[in-house]
Scaffold this active site. Structure first.
Site, PDB file in Angstrom:
ATOM      1  N   THR A  64       0.859  -1.182   0.000  1.00 17.96           N
ATOM      2  CA  THR A  64       0.000   0.000   0.000  1.00 17.96           C
ATOM      3  C   THR A  64       0.896   1.233   0.000  1.00 17.96           C
ATOM      4  O   THR A  64       1.962   1.229   0.616  1.00 17.96           O
ATOM      5  CB  THR A  64      -0.959  -0.007   1.214  1.00 17.96           C
ATOM      6  OG1 THR A  64      -1.765   1.160   1.182  1.00 17.96           O
ATOM      7  CG2 THR A  64      -0.236  -0.084   2.545  1.00 17.96           C
TER       8      THR A  64
ATOM      9  N   GLU B 128      -4.650  -2.841   4.828  1.00 18.57           N
ATOM     10  CA  GLU B 128      -4.294  -3.415   6.122  1.00 18.57           C
ATOM     11  C   GLU B 128      -5.394  -4.307   6.675  1.00 18.57           C
ATOM     12  O   GLU B 128      -5.186  -5.049   7.632  1.00 18.57           O
ATOM     13  CB  GLU B 128      -4.000  -2.292   7.140  1.00 18.57           C
ATOM     14  CG  GLU B 128      -2.742  -1.471   6.866  1.00 18.57           C
ATOM     15  CD  GLU B 128      -2.939  -0.374   5.812  1.00 18.57           C
ATOM     16  OE1 GLU B 128      -3.951  -0.402   5.074  1.00 18.57           O
ATOM     17  OE2 GLU B 128      -2.052   0.500   5.713  1.00 18.57           O
TER      18      GLU B 128
ATOM     19  N   LYS C  65      -6.681  22.555   8.066  1.00 17.05           N
ATOM     20  CA  LYS C  65      -6.646  23.189   9.390  1.00 17.05           C
ATOM     21  C   LYS C  65      -6.550  24.691   9.204  1.00 17.05           C
ATOM     22  O   LYS C  65      -5.513  25.222   8.860  1.00 17.05           O
ATOM     23  CB  LYS C  65      -5.465  22.649  10.210  1.00 17.05           C
ATOM     24  CG  LYS C  65      -5.663  21.188  10.549  1.00 17.05           C
ATOM     25  CD  LYS C  65      -4.415  20.551  11.118  1.00 17.05           C
ATOM     26  CE  LYS C  65      -4.531  19.041  10.983  1.00 17.05           C
ATOM     27  NZ  LYS C  65      -3.528  18.444  10.114  1.00 17.05           N
TER      28      LYS C  65
ATOM     29  N   TRP D 176     -10.920  22.541  12.144  1.00 21.06           N
ATOM     30  CA  TRP D 176     -10.799  21.524  11.092  1.00 21.06           C
ATOM     31  C   TRP D 176     -11.934  21.680  10.092  1.00 21.06           C
ATOM     32  O   TRP D 176     -13.091  21.837  10.468  1.00 21.06           O
ATOM     33  CB  TRP D 176     -10.862  20.117  11.693  1.00 21.06           C
ATOM     34  CG  TRP D 176      -9.573  19.675  12.320  1.00 21.06           C
ATOM     35  CD1 TRP D 176      -8.501  20.469  12.582  1.00 21.06           C
ATOM     36  CD2 TRP D 176      -9.250  18.364  12.761  1.00 21.06           C
ATOM     37  NE1 TRP D 176      -7.511  19.712  13.163  1.00 21.06           N
ATOM     38  CE2 TRP D 176      -7.941  18.431  13.293  1.00 21.06           C
ATOM     39  CE3 TRP D 176      -9.915  17.149  12.758  1.00 21.06           C
ATOM     40  CZ2 TRP D 176      -7.295  17.325  13.814  1.00 21.06           C
ATOM     41  CZ3 TRP D 176      -9.274  16.037  13.280  1.00 21.06           C
ATOM     42  CH2 TRP D 176      -7.969  16.118  13.802  1.00 21.06           C
TER      43      TRP D 176
END
Ligand code: AMP
Length: 534
Positions: free
Chosen positions: A176, A321, A430, A435
């Protein structure tokens, strides 16, 4: 008796019970059909050939190939003989291909004929590859390679698969991409593939069954085509493999001709197909599910499919994963009474955690945040098909710690348990200490008439640290007619004022990663001075 969970069990079932069912491949010569009975014979022949080439227990065999029957033969021959299947992403840059073949220490490499030009110039730099096998439709004359059909022909059509394989032994591996540096490898144990295949067949996930016909558009080099080929062989599900460089029109044709019931791919695939469906007249009435994941499903896309085909897109979330499936957005029974818009709000989310896994959402200090539908945090998970580490990689401890896999995805969970991703940790904007979710902005922009694709990125800003910039691709017929002020005004009516990008730029296309996601790293590089200049 302790019975190990190994891939051999999946293969034997299709031979003994579904020998007449079909695997259909779109090949350069046309559509090719094999039964599972013939398939088993060819898988065995490949195992004999690989054994003669010296492939033994634990050895890595790499593939560099599209979705077709030969690739599927390697999917089972390699792990069932005790070796490890390494599916290489054909879209990686050359230096990453060289790195991962050397890092995996691949012994044999199976390559599609049309992809050979990408491999041969690198050959001298592969340190461990002893043999290149070309998966061609005709005998081959290239130097120092053997052709697949010549290699397997005439060999026995059964194989004495080793029965002492432990379920924790590796069956496969995928790499990955990392934010920086070389790709990272994940090993899949036999038990992970076994359990993940079972997962795909649960009614509350994808519900794959014998009565389905599955077309994975998602490449077999991208997290094992989400595990679908493994589960499909187990169930005896008819498979339709779309071959090299399928155009959206090829997908539409196969969906219709083979009466596909379930298909899977990233949003860009479904964006492309939609344009074909809007022009042509295809009968897709057999289709029951369009699984979509890899990146967030834009609401406009889901709505367009609902209108066109009467089907909600089945939103799924996962990662290399996790083999990869971790979440599916299915509606709980008591929510089916909601009006269509409220139902779509749920389908837009990444969904409910699948059975078998555990999940927490952590704030920046590592504390669990409440499932209240508003508090952001990093998604962390653990479970039987989630990796514990990257293979031979000292970056493992940045991601796997305290017994959990830290996804780097920022999300919110509501009181019902539905996860909504708001960003990748590295993509979140940010601005002045607040956020901003690039994903929410992108979804809104992609719902604006005339917009084909949009990515919102963070650009450095002297006052606010970062400010959002909208990168917008107009639809072919809307070029020149789209105005950035109209798009920004549209956003002003929907988001807090500080979320609204300071500017929008029009592009002909968005850069994409090897797995078809918007490559925001490239965009950030290109526009890093956008708010600084002057
Ligand atoms: P990969 O390992 O290449 O499959 O990438 C996994 C990453 O893709 C995840 O960690 C997410 O950031 C992203 N991803 C996968 N599925 C979704 C989804 N349904 N919505 C948003 N992001 C997704």
């Amino acid at each position: 008796m302790r019975y190990p969970l190994t891939v051999r069990n999946l293969l034997e079932r299709s031979r003994t019970m579904f020998a007449h069912k079909e695997i259909v491949s779109r090949m350069p010569t046309g559509v090719v059909r094999h039964t599972y009975g013939q398939y088993y014979g060819r898988v065995s022949q490949l195992a004999h050939a690989l054994t003669d080439l010296g492939v033994g227990r634990g050895d890595r065999v790499a593939t560099f190939a599209w979705n077709h029957h030969r690739h599927l033969e390697a999917y089972f021959a390699v792990p069932c003989m005790g070796a490890v299947l390494h599916t290489v992403n054909i879209r990686l840059p050359a230096e990453h291909i060289i790195h991962i073949l050397n890092h995996a220490e691949d012994k044999v490499l199976l390559v599609d004929e049309d992809l050979l030009p990408a491999i041969l110039p690198l050959r001298d730099q592969f340190k461990t590859v002893e043999q290149i096998i070309v998966m061609a439709d005709h005998p081959l004359t290239a130097e120092n390679v053997v052709d697949y059909e010549t290699l397997i022909s005439g060999r026995p059509t059964t194989f004495a698969w080793p029965e002492d394989i432990d379920e924790w032994e590796p069956a496969g591996m995928c790499y990955t991409s990392a934010t920086t540096g070389n790709p990272k490898a994940v090993l899949y144990a036999h038990r992970a593939i076994f359990l993940h295949s079972m997962l795909l067949c649960m009614a509350d996930t994808l519900g794959l069954s014998e009565s389905d016909t599955v077309l994975p558009v998602v490449p077999m080099f991208h997290v094992n085509a989400w595990g679908l080929p493994f589960a499909a062989v187990w169930m005896g599900t008819k498979q339709v493999l779309p071959g090299a460089r399928p155009h959206p029109a090829d997908i539409a044709q196969l969906l219709q001709d083979e009466k596909v019931t379930i298909t899977a791919g990233v949003p860009t695939v479904w964006l492309g197909l939609l344009q074909v469906l809007e022009k042509g007249d295809y009968d897709l009435s057999a289709l029951r599910a369009i699984a979509c994941g890899g990146s967030a499903v834009p609401r406009a896309l889901a709505e367009a499919y609902r209108k066109k085909l009467g089907l909600p897109i089945l939103h799924a979330y996962g990662m290399t994963e996790a083999a990869p499936l971790t979440h599916v957005a299915r509606l709980k029974s008591h929510l089916t009474i909601l009006p269509p818009d409220a139902q779509q709000d749920i389908y837009d989310k990444q969904g409910l955690l699948v059975p078998g896994l555990e999940m927490k959402i952590l704030d920046q200090a590592g504390n669990e945040v409440p499932w209240d539908g508003k508090t952001f945090g990093e998604v962390v998970m653990r479970g039987p098909w989630i990796a514990a580490e990257y293979y031979k990689d000292d970056r493992s401890s940045d991601t796997f710690y305290d017994g959990w896999y830290h996804t780097g995805d920022i999300g919110i969970v509501d009181q019902e348990g539905y996860l909504k991703l708001v960003d990748r940790a590295k993509d979140v904007i940010k601005s002045g200490g607040e956020w901003i979710s690039s994903v929410d902005l992108e979804n809104a922009i992609m719902a604006f008439p005339g917009v084909a694709e949009a990515a919102v990125i963070a650009c450095p800003h002297t006052v606010w640290d970062e400010r959002p910039l909208a990168c917008v691709v107009p639809k072919a017929d809307a070029k020149g007619a789209l105005h950035k002020e109209a798009i920004l005004e549209f956003l002003r009516n929907r988001f807090p004022h500080y979320w609204v990008p300071d500017d929008a730029v029009f592009l002909d296309e968005l850069p994409k990663t090897g797995t078809g996601k918007f490559d925001k790293k490239v965009l950030r590089g290109k526009f890093q001075g956008h708010y600084m200049a002057g």
